[in-house]
Motif scaffolding. Structure first.
Motif, PDB file in Angstrom:
ATOM      1  N   CYS A  27       9.609  -7.414  17.585  1.00 48.17           N
ATOM      2  CA  CYS A  27      10.225  -7.044  16.309  1.00 48.17           C
ATOM      3  C   CYS A  27       9.593  -7.825  15.162  1.00 48.17           C
ATOM      4  CB  CYS A  27      11.730  -7.310  16.359  1.00 48.17           C
ATOM      5  SG  CYS A  27      12.580  -7.253  14.766  1.00 48.17           S
ATOM      6  N   LEU A  28       9.484  -9.138  15.322  1.00 50.06           N
ATOM      7  CA  LEU A  28       8.948  -9.974  14.252  1.00 50.06           C
ATOM      8  C   LEU A  28       7.483  -9.661  13.962  1.00 50.06           C
ATOM      9  CD1 LEU A  28       9.704 -12.256  12.327  1.00 50.06           C
ATOM     10  CD2 LEU A  28       8.892 -13.886  14.048  1.00 50.06           C
ATOM     11  N   SER A  29       6.692  -9.417  14.999  1.00 49.24           N
ATOM     12  CA  SER A  29       5.286  -9.070  14.781  1.00 49.24           C
ATOM     13  C   SER A  29       5.167  -7.726  14.082  1.00 49.24           C
ATOM     14  CB  SER A  29       4.524  -9.055  16.111  1.00 49.24           C
ATOM     15  OG  SER A  29       5.000  -8.029  16.974  1.00 49.24           O
ATOM     16  N   SER A  30       6.120  -6.807  14.337  1.00 48.90           N
ATOM     17  CA  SER A  30       6.147  -5.525  13.643  1.00 48.90           C
ATOM     18  C   SER A  30       6.495  -5.720  12.172  1.00 48.90           C
ATOM     19  CB  SER A  30       7.167  -4.588  14.306  1.00 48.90           C
ATOM     20  OG  SER A  30       7.327  -3.400  13.579  1.00 48.90           O
ATOM     21  N   VAL A  31       7.505  -6.532  11.906  1.00 47.70           N
ATOM     22  CA  VAL A  31       7.915  -6.805  10.527  1.00 47.70           C
ATOM     23  C   VAL A  31       6.773  -7.426   9.724  1.00 47.70           C
ATOM     24  CG1 VAL A  31       9.440  -8.261   9.122  1.00 47.70           C
ATOM     25  CG2 VAL A  31      10.378  -6.990  11.047  1.00 47.70           C
ATOM     26  N   CYS A  32       6.047  -8.338  10.346  1.00 44.61           N
ATOM     27  CA  CYS A  32       4.975  -9.057   9.639  1.00 44.61           C
ATOM     28  C   CYS A  32       3.667  -8.273   9.577  1.00 44.61           C
ATOM     29  CB  CYS A  32       4.733 -10.412  10.307  1.00 44.61           C
ATOM     30  SG  CYS A  32       6.118 -11.548  10.178  1.00 44.61           S
ATOM     31  N   ASN A  33       3.622  -7.110  10.212  1.00 41.90           N
ATOM     32  CA  ASN A  33       2.398  -6.303  10.258  1.00 41.90           C
ATOM     33  C   ASN A  33       2.320  -5.357   9.063  1.00 41.90           C
ATOM     34  OD1 ASN A  33      -0.024  -5.351  11.547  1.00 41.90           O
ATOM     35  ND2 ASN A  33       1.125  -3.548  12.255  1.00 41.90           N
ATOM     36  N   GLN A  34       2.624  -5.854   7.874  1.00 37.94           N
ATOM     37  CA  GLN A  34       2.692  -5.006   6.686  1.00 37.94           C
ATOM     38  C   GLN A  34       1.343  -4.881   5.990  1.00 37.94           C
ATOM     39  OE1 GLN A  34       5.648  -3.360   5.618  1.00 37.94           O
ATOM     40  NE2 GLN A  34       6.286  -4.017   7.659  1.00 37.94           N
ATOM     41  N   THR A  35       1.149  -3.782   5.296  1.00 34.84           N
ATOM     42  CA  THR A  35      -0.098  -3.575   4.557  1.00 34.84           C
ATOM     43  C   THR A  35      -0.123  -4.365   3.258  1.00 34.84           C
ATOM     44  OG1 THR A  35       0.825  -1.612   3.467  1.00 34.84           O
ATOM     45  CG2 THR A  35      -0.402  -1.267   5.516  1.00 34.84           C
ATOM     46  N   SER A  36       1.041  -4.889   2.841  1.00 35.28           N
ATOM     47  CA  SER A  36       1.156  -5.740   1.655  1.00 35.28           C
ATOM     48  C   SER A  36       1.736  -7.084   2.077  1.00 35.28           C
ATOM     49  CB  SER A  36       2.058  -5.084   0.606  1.00 35.28           C
ATOM     50  OG  SER A  36       2.402  -5.996  -0.419  1.00 35.28           O
ATOM     51  N   SER A  37       1.325  -8.137   1.386  1.00 34.84           N
ATOM     52  CA  SER A  37       1.815  -9.483   1.710  1.00 34.84           C
ATOM     53  C   SER A  37       3.025  -9.881   0.870  1.00 34.84           C
ATOM     54  CB  SER A  37       0.694 -10.505   1.503  1.00 34.84           C
ATOM     55  OG  SER A  37       0.273 -10.515   0.138  1.00 34.84           O
ATOM     56  N   GLU A  38       3.588  -8.947   0.100  1.00 36.30           N
ATOM     57  CA  GLU A  38       4.707  -9.276  -0.788  1.00 36.30           C
ATOM     58  C   GLU A  38       6.037  -9.216  -0.039  1.00 36.30           C
ATOM     59  OE1 GLU A  38       4.672  -7.508  -4.727  1.00 36.30           O
ATOM     60  OE2 GLU A  38       2.580  -6.915  -4.442  1.00 36.30           O
ATOM     61  N   PHE A  39       6.187 -10.091   0.940  1.00 39.96           N
ATOM     62  CA  PHE A  39       7.420 -10.126   1.725  1.00 39.96           C
ATOM     63  C   PHE A  39       7.659 -11.532   2.257  1.00 39.96           C
ATOM     64  CE2 PHE A  39       4.237  -9.609   5.020  1.00 39.96           C
ATOM     65  CZ  PHE A  39       4.738 -10.368   6.084  1.00 39.96           C
ATOM     66  N   GLU A  40       8.912 -11.787   2.621  1.00 38.95           N
ATOM     67  CA  GLU A  40       9.313 -12.994   3.341  1.00 38.95           C
ATOM     68  C   GLU A  40      10.318 -12.563   4.412  1.00 38.95           C
ATOM     69  OE1 GLU A  40       8.237 -16.107   3.004  1.00 38.95           O
ATOM     70  OE2 GLU A  40       6.966 -15.784   1.228  1.00 38.95           O
ATOM     71  N   VAL A  41      10.458 -13.382   5.428  1.00 33.11           N
ATOM     72  CA  VAL A  41      11.386 -13.091   6.519  1.00 33.11           C
ATOM     73  C   VAL A  41      12.312 -14.277   6.709  1.00 33.11           C
ATOM     74  CG1 VAL A  41      11.635 -12.409   8.939  1.00 33.11           C
ATOM     75  CG2 VAL A  41       9.591 -11.722   7.654  1.00 33.11           C
ATOM     76  N   ILE A  42      13.619 -13.999   6.772  1.00 31.60           N
ATOM     77  CA  ILE A  42      14.608 -15.025   7.070  1.00 31.60           C
ATOM     78  C   ILE A  42      15.286 -14.661   8.389  1.00 31.60           C
ATOM     79  CG2 ILE A  42      16.743 -16.159   6.344  1.00 31.60           C
ATOM     80  CD1 ILE A  42      15.958 -15.596   3.458  1.00 31.60           C
ATOM     81  N   VAL A  43      15.164 -15.540   9.361  1.00 28.06           N
ATOM     82  CA  VAL A  43      15.773 -15.333  10.677  1.00 28.06           C
ATOM     83  C   VAL A  43      16.961 -16.285  10.790  1.00 28.06           C
ATOM     84  CG1 VAL A  43      15.429 -15.379  13.164  1.00 28.06           C
ATOM     85  CG2 VAL A  43      13.527 -14.742  11.646  1.00 28.06           C
ATOM     86  N   VAL A  44      18.131 -15.750  11.113  1.00 28.83           N
ATOM     87  CA  VAL A  44      19.336 -16.572  11.239  1.00 28.83           C
ATOM     88  C   VAL A  44      19.796 -16.535  12.694  1.00 28.83           C
ATOM     89  CG1 VAL A  44      21.639 -17.066  10.341  1.00 28.83           C
ATOM     90  CG2 VAL A  44      19.945 -15.931   8.872  1.00 28.83           C
ATOM     91  N   ILE A 107       9.536  -1.647  12.680  1.00 26.00           N
ATOM     92  CA  ILE A 107       9.549  -0.973  11.389  1.00 26.00           C
ATOM     93  C   ILE A 107       8.145  -0.541  10.979  1.00 26.00           C
ATOM     94  CG2 ILE A 107      11.593  -2.257  10.632  1.00 26.00           C
ATOM     95  CD1 ILE A 107       9.691  -3.888   8.836  1.00 26.00           C
ATOM     96  N   SER A 108       8.095   0.396  10.044  1.00 24.67           N
ATOM     97  CA  SER A 108       6.820   0.895   9.527  1.00 24.67           C
ATOM     98  C   SER A 108       6.094  -0.189   8.740  1.00 24.67           C
ATOM     99  CB  SER A 108       7.063   2.107   8.621  1.00 24.67           C
ATOM    100  OG  SER A 108       5.883   2.456   7.909  1.00 24.67           O
ATOM    101  N   LYS A 109       4.783  -0.232   8.881  1.00 24.58           N
ATOM    102  CA  LYS A 109       3.990  -1.212   8.143  1.00 24.58           C
ATOM    103  C   LYS A 109       3.821  -0.834   6.673  1.00 24.58           C
ATOM    104  CE  LYS A 109      -0.559   0.783   9.300  1.00 24.58           C
ATOM    105  NZ  LYS A 109      -1.843   0.526   9.994  1.00 24.58           N
ATOM    106  N   ARG A 110       4.347   0.345   6.284  1.00 24.32           N
ATOM    107  CA  ARG A 110       4.226   0.803   4.891  1.00 24.32           C
ATOM    108  C   ARG A 110       5.398   0.382   4.010  1.00 24.32           C
ATOM    109  NH1 ARG A 110       3.558   7.044   4.978  1.00 24.32           N
ATOM    110  NH2 ARG A 110       4.649   7.039   7.000  1.00 24.32           N
ATOM    111  N   LEU A 111       6.432  -0.225   4.575  1.00 27.26           N
ATOM    112  CA  LEU A 111       7.655  -0.476   3.821  1.00 27.26           C
ATOM    113  C   LEU A 111       7.437  -1.410   2.633  1.00 27.26           C
ATOM    114  CD1 LEU A 111      10.365  -0.849   6.625  1.00 27.26           C
ATOM    115  CD2 LEU A 111       9.918   1.110   5.150  1.00 27.26           C
ATOM    116  N   VAL A 112       6.768  -2.520   2.846  1.00 24.46           N
ATOM    117  CA  VAL A 112       6.623  -3.507   1.776  1.00 24.46           C
ATOM    118  C   VAL A 112       5.816  -2.955   0.611  1.00 24.46           C
ATOM    119  CG1 VAL A 112       5.651  -5.760   1.177  1.00 24.46           C
ATOM    120  CG2 VAL A 112       6.931  -5.489   3.303  1.00 24.46           C
ATOM    121  N   SER A 113       4.735  -2.264   0.896  1.00 30.40           N
ATOM    122  CA  SER A 113       3.919  -1.701  -0.184  1.00 30.40           C
ATOM    123  C   SER A 113       4.695  -0.646  -0.956  1.00 30.40           C
ATOM    124  CB  SER A 113       2.620  -1.107   0.369  1.00 30.40           C
ATOM    125  OG  SER A 113       2.890  -0.068   1.293  1.00 30.40           O
TER     126      SER A 113
END
Length: 267
Positions: A27-44, A107-113
């Protein structure tokens, strides 16, 4: 910027912490596999999963909430509190939007962009997505109402939230169900407030059904699901009947977009 919020169950309530860790790592590798770097991840979480994947844009918050009981409401309350912790922590990152993600989905790698191109939008709900049975070579296409199936389904403008000042371990959060549930409630409540969110114009997520039933919803007995939500119970029965007509091959294109890979050998 989009901030992903990922709550994780405690190892003390997991059927297999090894399996939970493997699902989360994917899941985490999918979330971080984005085409844009404009994201952060918070894991609780109560405890950090055991895995090898690391990313500089991921932060962990370990909580000391009481371990939830075995009932569905208790497990969902634990999830809500962890999401609340993540939402409060996201303030420092000044996101335009947040997205709750269940710790076993992709998730899709297109979300962040896409979010970066539409920073003023109220947000989106995922209408189209996929459902995947772990270990299969096929995947089910959900052409509508994906948000009724999966908790990984909402991207919401951060400015729309009315957040509590803090999260107490013994304080119920039922008054904040609209954004803490991470479910179609966000679509309903925001529309009622006059700030509707729109359907995402492309498939946004894969709802994963693991082989041993680690999902909180999958652990709930059918009778209990029927009492809580009869429509949800009937949807499960209908899905089993229509499954052969809704499946397609898990193509390389889908694998690449969602970074989904088999945790074990294909069945």
């Amino acid at each position: 910027m989009l901030v992903f919020l990922i709550p994780i169950k405690s190892s003390k309530v997991a059927k297999s912490w090894t399996e939970v860790s493997k699902l989360f790592e994917r899941c985490l590798s999918s979330v971080c596999n984005q085409t844009s770097s404009e994201f952060e991840v918070i894991v609780v979480c109560h405890e950090r999963p055991e895995m090898n994947f690391h990313h500089p844009q991921v932060q962990y918050i370990e909580v000391n909430f009481p371990i939830p009981g075995s009932t569905h409401p208790e497990k969902m309350e634990d999830k809500r509190k962890k999401l609340a912790v993540g939402l409060l922590a996201a303030r420092e990152l000044q996101p335009t939007h947040i997205m709750p993600v269940d710790a076993d989905d992709c998730i899709s790698k297109r979300l962040v962009s896409y979010v970066a191109q539409n920073p003023q939008s109220n947000g989106w709900y995922i209408e189209i997505g996929y459902e995947y049975q772990e270990g299969s070579r096929k995947i089910m296409v959900r052409k509508k109402n994906f948000y009724k199936l999966c908790g990984t389904c909402n991207i919401i403008n951060y400015s729309l939230f009315s957040l509590p000042n803090k999260v107490l371990s013994d304080e119920p959060l039922t008054g904040h169900d609209d954004f803490l549930e991470g479910h179609p409630l966000a679509k309903i409540y925001l529309a009622a407030r006059g700030t509707p969110i729109e359907p995402l114009p492309f498939p946004g997520a894969i709802y994963v059904r693991d082989q041993i039933g680690e999902s909180t919803c999958m652990q709930e007995p059918l009778v209990a699901t029927f009492k809580r939500n009869p429509k949800q119970a009937f949807r499960g029965i209908k899905k089993n009947l229509t499954l052969p007509f809704m499946q397609r091959e898990l193509t390389d294109e889908i694998r690449d977009e969602f970074n989904i890979y088999p945790l074990n050998k294909y069945s």
